[in-house]
Design a protein around this motif. Structure first.
Motif, PDB file in Angstrom:
ATOM      1  N   PHE B  45       0.850  -1.181   0.000  1.00 42.37           N
ATOM      2  CA  PHE B  45       0.000   0.000   0.000  1.00 42.37           C
ATOM      3  C   PHE B  45       0.889   1.235   0.000  1.00 42.37           C
ATOM      4  CE2 PHE B  45      -4.207  -1.737   0.475  1.00 42.37           C
ATOM      5  CZ  PHE B  45      -3.942  -3.022   0.907  1.00 42.37           C
ATOM      6  N   ARG B  46       0.641   2.111  -0.965  1.00 46.32           N
ATOM      7  CA  ARG B  46       1.486   3.297  -1.157  1.00 46.32           C
ATOM      8  C   ARG B  46       0.629   4.471  -1.570  1.00 46.32           C
ATOM      9  NH1 ARG B  46       1.443   4.909  -6.019  1.00 46.32           N
ATOM     10  NH2 ARG B  46       3.231   6.251  -5.715  1.00 46.32           N
ATOM     11  N   ILE B  73       3.754  -9.487  -6.263  1.00 41.57           N
ATOM     12  CA  ILE B  73       3.680  -8.207  -5.544  1.00 41.57           C
ATOM     13  C   ILE B  73       2.572  -7.375  -6.169  1.00 41.57           C
ATOM     14  CG2 ILE B  73       4.876  -6.053  -4.999  1.00 41.57           C
ATOM     15  CD1 ILE B  73       7.494  -7.564  -4.968  1.00 41.57           C
ATOM     16  N   GLN B  74       1.617  -6.962  -5.335  1.00 40.57           N
ATOM     17  CA  GLN B  74       0.523  -6.107  -5.808  1.00 40.57           C
ATOM     18  C   GLN B  74       0.666  -4.728  -5.187  1.00 40.57           C
ATOM     19  OE1 GLN B  74      -3.511  -7.546  -5.425  1.00 40.57           O
ATOM     20  NE2 GLN B  74      -2.823  -9.667  -5.620  1.00 40.57           N
ATOM     21  N   LYS B  75       0.811  -3.716  -6.061  1.00 41.71           N
ATOM     22  CA  LYS B  75       0.914  -2.336  -5.560  1.00 41.71           C
ATOM     23  C   LYS B  75      -0.484  -1.724  -5.558  1.00 41.71           C
ATOM     24  CE  LYS B  75       5.461  -1.615  -7.465  1.00 41.71           C
ATOM     25  NZ  LYS B  75       6.308  -0.893  -8.385  1.00 41.71           N
ATOM     26  N   ILE B  76      -0.842  -1.152  -4.423  1.00 39.24           N
ATOM     27  CA  ILE B  76      -2.168  -0.542  -4.306  1.00 39.24           C
ATOM     28  C   ILE B  76      -1.989   0.911  -3.891  1.00 39.24           C
ATOM     29  CG2 ILE B  76      -4.382  -0.637  -3.096  1.00 39.24           C
ATOM     30  CD1 ILE B  76      -3.502  -3.709  -2.627  1.00 39.24           C
ATOM     31  N   ALA B  80      -5.914   6.353  -4.632  1.00 36.78           N
ATOM     32  CA  ALA B  80      -6.797   6.018  -5.754  1.00 36.78           C
ATOM     33  C   ALA B  80      -7.815   4.949  -5.354  1.00 36.78           C
ATOM     34  CB  ALA B  80      -5.963   5.524  -6.934  1.00 36.78           C
ATOM     35  N   GLU B  81      -7.427   4.096  -4.418  1.00 33.55           N
ATOM     36  CA  GLU B  81      -8.326   3.004  -3.993  1.00 33.55           C
ATOM     37  C   GLU B  81      -8.520   3.049  -2.479  1.00 33.55           C
ATOM     38  OE1 GLU B  81      -7.574  -0.917  -5.869  1.00 33.55           O
ATOM     39  OE2 GLU B  81      -5.857   0.081  -6.806  1.00 33.55           O
ATOM     40  N   GLN B  86      -9.075   0.691   3.067  1.00 37.01           N
ATOM     41  CA  GLN B  86      -9.909   0.585   4.259  1.00 37.01           C
ATOM     42  C   GLN B  86     -10.245  -0.887   4.537  1.00 37.01           C
ATOM     43  OE1 GLN B  86     -13.617   2.717   4.074  1.00 37.01           O
ATOM     44  NE2 GLN B  86     -13.762   2.867   6.278  1.00 37.01           N
ATOM     45  N   LYS B  87     -10.492  -1.640   3.469  1.00 40.53           N
ATOM     46  CA  LYS B  87     -10.817  -3.061   3.602  1.00 40.53           C
ATOM     47  C   LYS B  87      -9.676  -3.803   4.306  1.00 40.53           C
ATOM     48  CE  LYS B  87     -10.973  -6.427   0.159  1.00 40.53           C
ATOM     49  NZ  LYS B  87     -11.405  -6.964  -1.152  1.00 40.53           N
TER      50      LYS B  87
END
Lengths: 149, 125
Positions: B45-46, B73-76, B80-81, B86-87
């Motif tokens: 998360f970034r 690796i998933q960048k979020i 933007a999201e 929050q989830k």
């Protein structure tokens, strides 16, 4: 490449000293030690080269290899603002002591310890967060936006 | 002085307990929202408003190289999201969440986390 850098180890050493000394001050009930910490924080904010705890890091802990530098791309101003804000709260704490309100004094000093610990252990700088909010709002004096690619 | 030491010990125990408890609850809550996968997953998360996130991104590039395709690796982008952030209960940036192949959250790191620590955590997955 962006040249603005911050040594996170210097910040951590600074936070560790602030937390430790205020805790010691509480245990031995020393208002003067709290005042000393507040003075160091305010002086270090006004004249960064005189930041006493960071000087201990730069001239003692770093050259001896006890603490390794951790330099990252970041703005120094938000951290300086955070320290200044903390210094003001510590000063208010001392004023509370001098006016006979010991509970309020320790509560304010404890707040500074809590915020410094949040930064040291969880990496969340509340003062930096405030600085960047002021920057977003266009408040004069908060000129630097977060560094991004 | 003894009284103050006891107050200090009590406050430290309370704070540590609260932190461990909240982190445990955080991880338990996420057990219900992750899926099974072929590889361990690292959620990162970034945001563009987070200065240490640039350094975290470099650390993750190095981790990805070391793991050579065996790590997803998933960048979020938390700005933007925000619903996704929050989830996952993200309250500070950067935050990295390590998920094993069974979809179980095994680690949460709040703040900047270096290559060595991430590698140690990944090696036990």
């Amino acid at each position: 490449m962006n040249a603005r850098k911050v040594d996170q180890s210097a910040l951590r050493v600074n936070q560790a000293f602030i937390i430790s000394l205020i805790i010691i001050a509480f245990v031995i009930d020393s208002v003067w030690l709290v005042a000393f910490v507040g003075g160091v924080m305010l002086l270090g904010t006004a004249v960064p080269s005189l930041a006493f705890f960071k000087r201990i890091y730069r001239h003692g802990l770093k050259p001896s290899g006890l603490v390794k530098p951790a330099i990252i791309a970041d703005n120094p101003e938000p951290h300086r603002f955070a320290q200044g804000f903390g210094g003001v709260v510590v000063t208010l704490s001392v004023l509370a002591f001098l006016t006979g309100q010991a509970f309020l004094g320790w509560a304010l000093a404890g707040l500074v310890v809590a915020l410094a610990a949040l930064n040291l252990f969880l990496g969340f700088c509340a003062g930096c967060f405030l600085y960047y909010q002021f920057n977003k709002l266009g408040v004069p004096g908060f000129a630097h936006s977060p560094i991004s690619r | 002085m003894i009284e103050r030491l006891l107050i200090l010990l009590a406050l430290t125990a309370l704070s540590s307990g609260a932190y461990i408890g909240l982190k445990h609850l955080h991880m338990r809550r996420m057990e219900r929202i992750t899926a099974v996968s072929n590889h361990p997953t690292l959620l990162y998360f970034r945001s563009d408003n987070c200065s240490p996130c640039m350094t975290q991104a470099r650390y993750l590039e190095q981790v990805a190289q070391n793991w050579n395709g065996r790590l997803a690796i998933q960048k979020i982008d938390a700005d933007a999201e925000p619903d996704t952030a929050q989830k996952y209960g993200v309250f500070t940036l950067p935050t990295t969440i390590l998920i094993d192949t069974m979809g179980k959250v095994r680690q949460i790191n709040y703040g900047l986390t270096n290559v060595q620590k991430l590698s140690q955590q990944l090696n036990v997955l």
